[in-house]
Design an enzyme around this catalytic site. Structure first.
Site, PDB file in Angstrom:
ATOM      1  N   ASP A 196      82.082  59.903   4.139  1.00  0.00           N
ATOM      2  CA  ASP A 196      80.654  60.098   3.869  1.00  0.00           C
ATOM      3  C   ASP A 196      79.812  60.342   5.107  1.00  0.00           C
ATOM      4  OD1 ASP A 196      80.702  59.852   1.116  1.00  0.00           O
ATOM      5  OD2 ASP A 196      80.923  57.686   1.278  1.00  0.00           O
TER       6      ASP A 196
ATOM      7  N   HIS B  95      85.963  51.167   6.086  1.00  0.00           N
ATOM      8  CA  HIS B  95      86.644  51.470   4.824  1.00  0.00           C
ATOM      9  C   HIS B  95      87.590  50.329   4.511  1.00  0.00           C
ATOM     10  CE1 HIS B  95      88.911  53.634   1.782  1.00  0.00           C
ATOM     11  NE2 HIS B  95      87.875  54.442   1.727  1.00  0.00           N
TER      12      HIS B  95
HETATM   13  N1  ACO Z   1      78.636  48.546   9.713  1.00  0.00           N
HETATM   14  C1  ACO Z   1      78.645  47.369  10.361  1.00  0.00           C
HETATM   15  N2  ACO Z   1      79.541  46.399  10.154  1.00  0.00           N
HETATM   16  C2  ACO Z   1      80.484  46.629   9.250  1.00  0.00           C
HETATM   17  C3  ACO Z   1      80.552  47.841   8.536  1.00  0.00           C
HETATM   18  C4  ACO Z   1      79.587  48.824   8.792  1.00  0.00           C
HETATM   19  N3  ACO Z   1      79.586  49.981   8.146  1.00  0.00           N
HETATM   20  N4  ACO Z   1      81.600  47.801   7.685  1.00  0.00           N
HETATM   21  C5  ACO Z   1      82.182  46.632   7.853  1.00  0.00           C
HETATM   22  N5  ACO Z   1      81.508  45.901   8.807  1.00  0.00           N
HETATM   23  C6  ACO Z   1      81.855  44.581   9.340  1.00  0.00           C
HETATM   24  C7  ACO Z   1      81.459  43.469   8.361  1.00  0.00           C
HETATM   25  O1  ACO Z   1      80.154  43.006   8.616  1.00  0.00           O
HETATM   26  C8  ACO Z   1      82.517  42.455   8.649  1.00  0.00           C
HETATM   27  O2  ACO Z   1      82.181  41.815   9.860  1.00  0.00           O
HETATM   28  P1  ACO Z   1      82.523  40.250  10.104  1.00  0.00           P
HETATM   29  O3  ACO Z   1      84.028  40.212  10.212  1.00  0.00           O
HETATM   30  O4  ACO Z   1      81.801  39.904  11.348  1.00  0.00           O
HETATM   31  O5  ACO Z   1      82.007  39.518   8.889  1.00  0.00           O
HETATM   32  C9  ACO Z   1      83.773  43.278   8.926  1.00  0.00           C
HETATM   33  O6  ACO Z   1      83.277  44.530   9.419  1.00  0.00           O
HETATM   34  C10 ACO Z   1      84.621  43.528   7.688  1.00  0.00           C
HETATM   35  O7  ACO Z   1      83.784  44.087   6.690  1.00  0.00           O
HETATM   36  P2  ACO Z   1      83.982  43.902   5.136  1.00  0.00           P
HETATM   37  O8  ACO Z   1      82.678  44.118   4.441  1.00  0.00           O
HETATM   38  O9  ACO Z   1      84.699  42.604   4.890  1.00  0.00           O
HETATM   39  O10 ACO Z   1      84.974  45.091   4.832  1.00  0.00           O
HETATM   40  P3  ACO Z   1      85.275  45.657   3.395  1.00  0.00           P
HETATM   41  O11 ACO Z   1      86.633  46.230   3.452  1.00  0.00           O
HETATM   42  O12 ACO Z   1      85.015  44.640   2.344  1.00  0.00           O
HETATM   43  O13 ACO Z   1      84.170  46.794   3.205  1.00  0.00           O
HETATM   44  C11 ACO Z   1      83.052  48.852   3.179  1.00  0.00           C
HETATM   45  C12 ACO Z   1      84.409  48.151   3.286  1.00  0.00           C
HETATM   46  C13 ACO Z   1      82.300  48.359   1.925  1.00  0.00           C
HETATM   47  C14 ACO Z   1      83.269  50.358   3.022  1.00  0.00           C
HETATM   48  C15 ACO Z   1      82.239  48.558   4.451  1.00  0.00           C
HETATM   49  O14 ACO Z   1      82.921  49.006   5.591  1.00  0.00           O
HETATM   50  C16 ACO Z   1      80.827  49.144   4.397  1.00  0.00           C
HETATM   51  O15 ACO Z   1      79.914  48.508   3.846  1.00  0.00           O
HETATM   52  N6  ACO Z   1      80.630  50.376   4.971  1.00  0.00           N
HETATM   53  C17 ACO Z   1      79.348  51.036   4.895  1.00  0.00           C
HETATM   54  C18 ACO Z   1      79.182  51.686   3.537  1.00  0.00           C
HETATM   55  C19 ACO Z   1      80.049  52.934   3.398  1.00  0.00           C
HETATM   56  O16 ACO Z   1      80.086  53.800   4.276  1.00  0.00           O
HETATM   57  N7  ACO Z   1      80.706  53.038   2.248  1.00  0.00           N
HETATM   58  C20 ACO Z   1      81.545  54.195   1.930  1.00  0.00           C
HETATM   59  C21 ACO Z   1      82.947  53.752   1.781  1.00  0.00           C
HETATM   60  S1  ACO Z   1      83.989  55.134   1.559  1.00  0.00           S
HETATM   61  C22 ACO Z   1      83.759  55.597   0.003  1.00  0.00           C
HETATM   62  O17 ACO Z   1      83.384  54.882  -0.894  1.00  0.00           O
HETATM   63  C23 ACO Z   1      83.986  56.971  -0.205  1.00  0.00           C
END
Ligand code: ACO
Length: 434
Positions: free
Chosen positions: A368, A311
């Site tokens: 979720d 998140h």
């Molecule tokens: N699975 C694996 N790796 C992940 C995940 C995940 N779910 N989420 C983040 N990471 C990793 C990224 O690859 C990144 O790794 P790195 O540092 O090696 O490049 C690091 O964690 C940071 O991730 P970002 O994408 O920069 O984090 P951001 O804050 O931009 O994204 C997000 C947040 C979009 C929710 C992300 O965690 C994600 O894609 N999660 C899966 C989708 C999801 O569950 N969305 C629902 C969000 S809650 C809502 O909308 C109600």
């Protein structure tokens, strides 16, 4: 910005120029640093992709402490609201800032109840859209259409028009969402019934079959109401910021909320609960162990992520996920449902929470991760999960929109850019291009 809140504490040096930047104390959470004079005085613009460091507004509605896993609506902890309140009461709270009195709540519920009906003309949109259309496409279109049906409720600067539009949206949304489901299932559209609660009406209009009574245990309604409460607001997330941005152009509330629906349809936002179930089914169908799937995630193979984890704000267990997880067993028990995907989800969570990849990045289950399993047990197909999210988020979108349109300091949203393209080229006639 109030005078007391202005304390020059930050200095920015740009070449030999020194800028005093004012700060704004929050009642909780991060203090704000105003960069208002930046462009005018230095010619610089702030670059903050994804707005990781940027507050777009001040707000009194929702507070999140992502490190501590805290979520407050108007100061009330989400755990207390989920345990004791109802969705319509929480809606009033978000919109008005205070809990309603018994008389206020009763009148509000009656007003919503009165407006749940959709005219026969309006209902035609559900047969015009192809059955296979994604429900979010139909939902956005139906909400936009409301702007055409209720012209007397469009003026953002007229409080009584805004009040009417708020009630109309709230009242018609469950009817619209249930009709989207029934149309896809090929079933006739039912009418709302006066006297049934918001979630009872919604569930009956969604699931009742011809000639049959719709009967489910009270745990079904309680869980549905709780899930709506948990989704009701989440401060300046992608869809809410979209609603504010569109509304900042003085677009009416329907157009603004419909834009929020579009943002919510994305798999990284509202589409995640649907993506979680697809992921769990993929693991089951490919006979993968949680560890094997996790290896793919960690290798970032084909951009695979552990959906329902991570998140932007929570760097701890999402408090909503904890409530949903508790509810999951109770609801599945009450409905007599055994779900193999729940077992896979639990295993995945356990593996992830003890894996360095997730620990070091502070990735925890978000709301979720388990909601899809409850919705599935209730009988909703995955394509309906995001519309359910939208139904829950509607009060937050409207409260945030209303806060913005009544904020005398609000301006039309218009970010800057750092231009990185070509400069000053002369047009080359077509016949001279190689
Ligand atoms: N699975 C694996 N790796 C992940 C995940 C995940 N779910 N989420 C983040 N990471 C990793 C990224 O690859 C990144 O790794 P790195 O540092 O090696 O490049 C690091 O964690 C940071 O991730 P970002 O994408 O920069 O984090 P951001 O804050 O931009 O994204 C997000 C947040 C979009 C929710 C992300 O965690 C994600 O894609 N999660 C899966 C989708 C999801 O569950 N969305 C629902 C969000 S809650 C809502 O909308 C109600």
């Amino acid at each position: 910005m109030t005078e007391q809140a202005k304390l020059p504490v930050a200095q920015l040096r740009v070449g030999d120029q020194e800028l005093d930047l004012e700060t704004m104390a929050a009642t909780a959470g991060n203090t704000g640093l105003s960069i208002a004079p930046l462009l005018k005085q230095t010619g610089l613009v702030a670059l903050d992709p994804g707005f990781l460091n940027t507050a777009s507004c001040t707000s009194q509605i929702t507070y999140i402490d992502g490190d501590a896993g805290v979520l407050l609506y108007r100061g009330y902890p989400i755990e207390q609201l989920a345990a004791h309140s109802t969705f319509l009461e929480v809606t009033w709270l978000l919109l008005r800032g205070e809990l309603p009195t018994a008389a206020e709540l009763e009148a509000f519920e009656a007003r919503v109840d009165k407006h749940m009906y959709l005219s026969d003309d309006f209902r035609q949109i559900f047969s015009v859209m192809p059955r296979r259309a994604h429900p979010m496409a139909t939902l956005g279109a139906a909400i936009n259409m409301m702007a055409g049906y209720y012209p007397e409720s469009l003026d953002p600067k007229d409080p009584s028009a805004v009040s009417l539009a708020t009630v109309l949206l709230l009242a018609k949304m469950p009817t619209i969402v249930s009709y989207i489901y029934r149309r896809a299932a090929g079933n006739a559209l039912l009418y709302p019934k006066h006297g049934q609660s918001y979630v009872e009406n919604f569930a009956r209009m969604t699931f009742q079959l011809p000639g049959e009574k719709f009967e489910v245990p009270p745990a079904f309604y309680r869980a549905l109401d709780t899930l709506l409460i948990l989704h009701a607001d989440h401060e300046q997330n992608c869809s809410t910021s979209t609603v504010r941005l569109v509304g900042s152009a003085r677009a009416n509330i329907y157009m603004s909320v419909s834009a929020g629906v579009s943002a919510l349809s994305g798999p990284l936002h509202g589409g995640a609960n649907e993506a979680v179930l697809n992921m769990l089914a993929y693991i089951r169908d490919h006979d993968l162990t949680p560890k094997e799937f996790m290896e793919k995630v960690k290798a970032k193979q084909d951009g695979i992520r552990l959906m329902g984890f991570g998140h932007r704000v929570y760097k701890n267990y999402d408090p909503r996920a904890a409530i949903v997880k508790q509810q999951c067993d109770a609801v599945l028990d009450a409905l007599g449902v055994k779900d193999e995907l729940l077992a896979i989800a639990r295993d995945l969570e356990e593996v992830a929470l003890s894996d360095d990849y997730f620990i070091s990045r502070k990735l925890y289950p978000n709301v979720d991760f388990y909601t899809g399993i409850i919705y599935r047990a209730m009988g909703f197909p995955p394509s309906m999960f995001t519309p359910l999210f939208a139904l829950g988020r509607l009060p937050g979108w409207m409260a945030q929109w209303r806060e913005m349109v009544t904020d005398p300091t609000a301006k039309i949203g218009r970010p800057r850019q750092i231009y990185m393209g070509e400069t000053g080229r002369d047009y080359v006639p077509l016949e001279q291009r190689g």
